[in-house]
Design an enzyme around this catalytic site. Sequence first.
Site, PDB file in Angstrom:
ATOM      1  N   GLY A  12      28.855  -7.532 -10.788  1.00 22.94           N
ATOM      2  CA  GLY A  12      30.150  -7.000 -10.370  1.00 22.94           C
ATOM      3  C   GLY A  12      31.247  -7.430 -11.312  1.00 22.94           C
ATOM      4  O   GLY A  12      32.368  -7.747 -10.901  1.00 22.94           O
ATOM      5  N   ALA A  13      30.934  -7.407 -12.623  1.00 23.39           N
ATOM      6  CA  ALA A  13      31.815  -8.045 -13.614  1.00 23.39           C
ATOM      7  C   ALA A  13      32.731  -7.084 -14.350  1.00 23.39           C
ATOM      8  O   ALA A  13      33.390  -7.472 -15.308  1.00 23.39           O
ATOM      9  CB  ALA A  13      30.965  -8.821 -14.629  1.00 23.39           C
ATOM     10  N   ARG A  15      35.454  -5.724 -13.225  1.00 26.76           N
ATOM     11  CA  ARG A  15      36.869  -5.852 -12.851  1.00 26.76           C
ATOM     12  C   ARG A  15      37.051  -7.068 -11.955  1.00 26.76           C
ATOM     13  O   ARG A  15      36.092  -7.733 -11.564  1.00 26.76           O
ATOM     14  CB  ARG A  15      37.347  -4.594 -12.120  1.00 26.76           C
ATOM     15  CG  ARG A  15      36.595  -4.334 -10.817  1.00 26.76           C
ATOM     16  CD  ARG A  15      37.110  -3.090 -10.113  1.00 26.76           C
ATOM     17  NE  ARG A  15      36.467  -2.934  -8.803  1.00 26.76           N
ATOM     18  CZ  ARG A  15      36.824  -2.040  -7.898  1.00 26.76           C
ATOM     19  NH1 ARG A  15      37.828  -1.217  -8.149  1.00 26.76           N
ATOM     20  NH2 ARG A  15      36.206  -1.965  -6.737  1.00 26.76           N
ATOM     21  N   ASP A  62      22.070  -1.406 -10.222  1.00 23.48           N
ATOM     22  CA  ASP A  62      22.284  -1.475  -8.780  1.00 23.48           C
ATOM     23  C   ASP A  62      21.561  -2.731  -8.311  1.00 23.48           C
ATOM     24  O   ASP A  62      20.325  -2.784  -8.322  1.00 23.48           O
ATOM     25  CB  ASP A  62      21.701  -0.228  -8.106  1.00 23.48           C
ATOM     26  CG  ASP A  62      21.788  -0.268  -6.582  1.00 23.48           C
ATOM     27  OD1 ASP A  62      22.233  -1.296  -6.026  1.00 23.48           O
ATOM     28  OD2 ASP A  62      21.387   0.733  -5.949  1.00 23.48           O
ATOM     29  N   VAL A  63      22.317  -3.753  -7.921  1.00 20.62           N
ATOM     30  CA  VAL A  63      21.692  -5.044  -7.604  1.00 20.62           C
ATOM     31  C   VAL A  63      20.797  -4.985  -6.377  1.00 20.62           C
ATOM     32  O   VAL A  63      20.012  -5.907  -6.138  1.00 20.62           O
ATOM     33  CB  VAL A  63      22.742  -6.167  -7.422  1.00 20.62           C
ATOM     34  CG1 VAL A  63      23.489  -6.427  -8.730  1.00 20.62           C
ATOM     35  CG2 VAL A  63      23.707  -5.847  -6.289  1.00 20.62           C
ATOM     36  N   SER A 141      33.022 -15.985   1.091  1.00 17.93           N
ATOM     37  CA  SER A 141      34.396 -15.580   1.421  1.00 17.93           C
ATOM     38  C   SER A 141      34.860 -16.350   2.648  1.00 17.93           C
ATOM     39  O   SER A 141      34.035 -16.791   3.466  1.00 17.93           O
ATOM     40  CB  SER A 141      34.439 -14.078   1.725  1.00 17.93           C
ATOM     41  OG  SER A 141      35.678 -13.695   2.290  1.00 17.93           O
ATOM     42  N   TYR A 153      30.620  -7.535   6.611  1.00 19.99           N
ATOM     43  CA  TYR A 153      31.029  -8.382   5.479  1.00 19.99           C
ATOM     44  C   TYR A 153      30.978  -9.865   5.859  1.00 19.99           C
ATOM     45  O   TYR A 153      30.475 -10.699   5.095  1.00 19.99           O
ATOM     46  CB  TYR A 153      32.439  -7.979   5.057  1.00 19.99           C
ATOM     47  CG  TYR A 153      32.941  -8.591   3.785  1.00 19.99           C
ATOM     48  CD1 TYR A 153      32.551  -8.099   2.543  1.00 19.99           C
ATOM     49  CD2 TYR A 153      33.869  -9.643   3.809  1.00 19.99           C
ATOM     50  CE1 TYR A 153      33.044  -8.630   1.363  1.00 19.99           C
ATOM     51  CE2 TYR A 153      34.356 -10.184   2.637  1.00 19.99           C
ATOM     52  CZ  TYR A 153      33.944  -9.680   1.424  1.00 19.99           C
ATOM     53  OH  TYR A 153      34.441 -10.219   0.249  1.00 19.99           O
ATOM     54  N   ALA A 156      27.384 -11.011   6.085  1.00 18.16           N
ATOM     55  CA  ALA A 156      26.789 -11.119   4.755  1.00 18.16           C
ATOM     56  C   ALA A 156      27.285 -12.371   4.034  1.00 18.16           C
ATOM     57  O   ALA A 156      26.500 -13.104   3.415  1.00 18.16           O
ATOM     58  CB  ALA A 156      27.113  -9.874   3.932  1.00 18.16           C
ATOM     59  N   LYS A 157      28.581 -12.630   4.115  1.00 22.06           N
ATOM     60  CA  LYS A 157      29.147 -13.778   3.416  1.00 22.06           C
ATOM     61  C   LYS A 157      28.716 -15.099   4.049  1.00 22.06           C
ATOM     62  O   LYS A 157      28.546 -16.106   3.345  1.00 22.06           O
ATOM     63  CB  LYS A 157      30.682 -13.674   3.377  1.00 22.06           C
ATOM     64  CG  LYS A 157      31.194 -12.539   2.491  1.00 22.06           C
ATOM     65  CD  LYS A 157      30.650 -12.621   1.071  1.00 22.06           C
ATOM     66  CE  LYS A 157      31.423 -11.749   0.105  1.00 22.06           C
ATOM     67  NZ  LYS A 157      30.872 -11.791  -1.269  1.00 22.06           N
TER      68      LYS A 157
END
Length: 252
Positions: A12-13, A15, A62-63, A141, A153, A156-157
């Site tokens: 995800g690098a 931006r 696509d990870v 997060s 989210y 997942a985090k």
Amino acid sequence: MTATRRTAIVTGAARGIGAAVARRLSRDGFAVAVLDLDESAGKPVVETIEAAGGKALAVGVDVADEQAVNQAVARVAEELGAPTVLVNNAGITRDNLLFKMTAADWDAVMNVHLRGSFLMSRATQQYMTQARWGRIVNLSSVSALGNRGQANYSAAKAGLQGFTKTLAIELGKFGVTVNAIAPGFIETEMTAGTAARVGVPFEDFKAAAAAQIPVGRVGQPDDIAATVSFFAREDASFVSGQVIYVAGGPRD
């Protein structure tokens, strides 16, 4: 590339936080693989790194795709060198209240954050264990502590924190540390998108967030990059299995 230069992968690098991490690791002396869903999106980051004298490579992946991850990591190893630093930063949001959240929205977030981090870690650990040196940094997060409208989210985090601690136990004997960073409010395109979705001007959105943060400002991608830089250092070898909240104040 010098014989002593280590290779780092940042997902995800293209931006935001990921781009800042890639640039920082390059300044720290790493060759950096800039991974993102769209390879062309990572090229400006690569160009910035190369213009500053660094070595970098953009790779589209696509990870959540097992075969694509294995191919991407093999390509990095061949073109940049064996990757011994991995930053699992790739992430998406599909926010909604529980009763309106679709199964597809749940799965999409889980696949990128959890499945993606698992696949990337599994593919790179072989290089780290062979080298008997490695660093994995997972991006969690403050939402892991719970956040309205983010059941997917947040789950997942939070899952990434358990994943981090387990990998730290498994990989420690090979000289590999595994840690997590849990950012608070960071000024990125993602948070700007959140402001747009709720219909609040971004400057007002940031000001409201800053008013709740003890240090009196919102975070910047470079704040996260600095923490990644610490975890990736030689002298951070006794720090593993930790979750650090980079949020401008204390979090539980």
